[in-house]
Design a protein around this motif. Sequence first.
Motif, short mmCIF file in Angstrom:
data_model
loop_
_atom_site.label_atom_id
_atom_site.label_comp_id
_atom_site.label_asym_id
_atom_site.label_seq_id
_atom_site.Cartn_x
_atom_site.Cartn_y
_atom_site.Cartn_z
N GLU A 157 -6.01 10.88 -10.21
CA GLU A 157 -5.02 10.19 -9.37
C GLU A 157 -5.44 10.11 -7.89
O GLU A 157 -5.18 9.12 -7.20
CB GLU A 157 -3.70 10.97 -9.51
N ASP A 158 -6.12 11.17 -7.40
CA ASP A 158 -6.51 11.22 -5.98
C ASP A 158 -7.42 10.06 -5.58
O ASP A 158 -7.57 9.78 -4.39
CB ASP A 158 -7.18 12.57 -5.66
N GLN A 159 -8.04 9.40 -6.54
CA GLN A 159 -8.97 8.32 -6.21
C GLN A 159 -8.35 6.93 -6.30
O GLN A 159 -9.02 5.93 -6.10
CB GLN A 159 -10.20 8.38 -7.14
N ARG A 160 -7.07 6.85 -6.57
CA ARG A 160 -6.41 5.56 -6.76
C ARG A 160 -6.56 4.65 -5.53
O ARG A 160 -6.88 3.47 -5.63
CB ARG A 160 -4.93 5.75 -7.08
N GLN A 161 -6.35 5.25 -4.37
CA GLN A 161 -6.41 4.45 -3.13
C GLN A 161 -7.83 3.90 -2.89
O GLN A 161 -7.99 2.76 -2.47
CB GLN A 161 -5.96 5.32 -1.95
N HIS A 162 -8.85 4.72 -3.19
CA HIS A 162 -10.22 4.25 -3.01
C HIS A 162 -10.54 3.12 -3.99
O HIS A 162 -11.25 2.18 -3.65
CB HIS A 162 -11.20 5.41 -3.21
N LEU A 163 -10.00 3.22 -5.18
CA LEU A 163 -10.21 2.17 -6.17
C LEU A 163 -9.57 0.85 -5.71
O LEU A 163 -10.13 -0.23 -5.90
CB LEU A 163 -9.62 2.60 -7.51
N GLU A 164 -8.42 0.96 -5.10
CA GLU A 164 -7.74 -0.23 -4.56
C GLU A 164 -8.59 -0.88 -3.48
O GLU A 164 -8.72 -2.10 -3.43
CB GLU A 164 -6.36 0.16 -3.96
N LEU A 165 -9.17 -0.04 -2.61
CA LEU A 165 -10.05 -0.58 -1.56
C LEU A 165 -11.25 -1.29 -2.19
O LEU A 165 -11.66 -2.37 -1.75
CB LEU A 165 -10.52 0.54 -0.61
N THR A 166 -11.81 -0.69 -3.24
CA THR A 166 -12.95 -1.30 -3.93
C THR A 166 -12.57 -2.69 -4.45
O THR A 166 -13.33 -3.66 -4.31
CB THR A 166 -13.42 -0.40 -5.10
N ARG A 167 -11.39 -2.79 -5.03
CA ARG A 167 -10.93 -4.10 -5.54
C ARG A 167 -10.78 -5.11 -4.40
O ARG A 167 -11.17 -6.27 -4.53
CB ARG A 167 -9.60 -3.95 -6.28
N THR A 168 -10.21 -4.64 -3.30
CA THR A 168 -10.03 -5.51 -2.14
C THR A 168 -11.37 -6.02 -1.63
O THR A 168 -11.54 -7.22 -1.34
CB THR A 168 -9.31 -4.74 -0.99
#
Length: 341
Positions: A157-168
């Motif tokens: 779960e802690d990596q969710r925000q980084h994954l969102e940035l990757t998608r962006t």
Amino acid sequence: PPRVLSGIQPTADSFHLGNYLGALRQWVSMQDTHDAFYCVVDLHAITVEHDPALLRRRTKVAVAQLLAMGLDPERATVFVQSHVPEHAELAWVLGCLTGFGEAQRMTQFKDKSSKQGTGGTSVGLFTYPVLQAADILLYSPDPTAEGGRALRVPVGEDQRQHLELTRTLAQRFNHRFGDTFVLPDAHIPEGAAKITDLQEPDAKMSKSASSPQGIIDVLEEPGPMRKKIMRAVTDTGSEVVYDEEKKAGVTNLLRIFSALEGVSVPDLESRYAGSGYGQFKKDLAQVVLDTFTPIRERTLKLLDDEERLDRVLALGAERASRVATATMETVRERVGFVGRG
Ligand code: AQP
């Protein structure tokens, strides 16, 4: 098959229970259903002050643990990030597409930078999520290929925000320079997505932030491992029931038990109804030991055969490079860099 990519830092002498349940266990099962790329991210490990000899050792121990957990170098590409220089190159390009404010919003950076001592916070720690985006997107399948193949990223779960940035960033690159990257999907396990510290059940179990009593290492000796679980913080009650708000400690232990044994939380609640915390913890300790003892034994054996580890890494680097160099060639061309001819 769809592709899967994930990475882990060699920042400790052992992986921990959170890494195992949040990410690594999925790595093993996904190697059978996916075209899998798994890397030990040593470039990430130097974003905070480090010791070179220790990093070298920990990288090897990390690889040995991955193999001991069941990764098969024939079925999955297991490699070390610094062996494939395209990771750093793509990170530069993506960094130039990242807004300063956008990077500043990353909560992991805020957490980790506030904990940096006298040496201060590095620019590398700030751009960490951009390098992570590069790690993932380098292994993007061709989005124009028949059926537009998937790119999955098993993380906690802690990596969710980084994954969102990757998608962006993938979307932004595609928009400016033409369709190049498939947007990755986070693959976050239900239930075990956030394993918390045994002593501070509101904080995540973490290699760098947890106290030794709060963390269960995969390579831990059986005696101390049992003790830590017996001493895990619970509450003054005695009911083994799931309640995130009022019983964070017990809830964390229930999640761990459920994930490791494959039994639902309600089943565990009824199994331990009226029996108190003691028996529950004792049984949980046994389940954890049964899971990690064989992994520990295999890891120690693998570490005795350095040549084998080197061979695995050479093979992994070669396979990863094949994909990474092709992606980077496309990226260079799309961005407008002149070819070397
Ligand atoms: N407590 C956790 N619960 C579930 N998943 C977790 N992960 C980490 N902690 C938990 C997942 O493990 C993978 C690898 O993590 P990493 O090496 O990139 O480091 P991290 O996420 O930063 O983990 P740590 O333990 O907190 O390491 P340090 O202290 O070095 O930063 C990731 O997929 C992560 O989600």
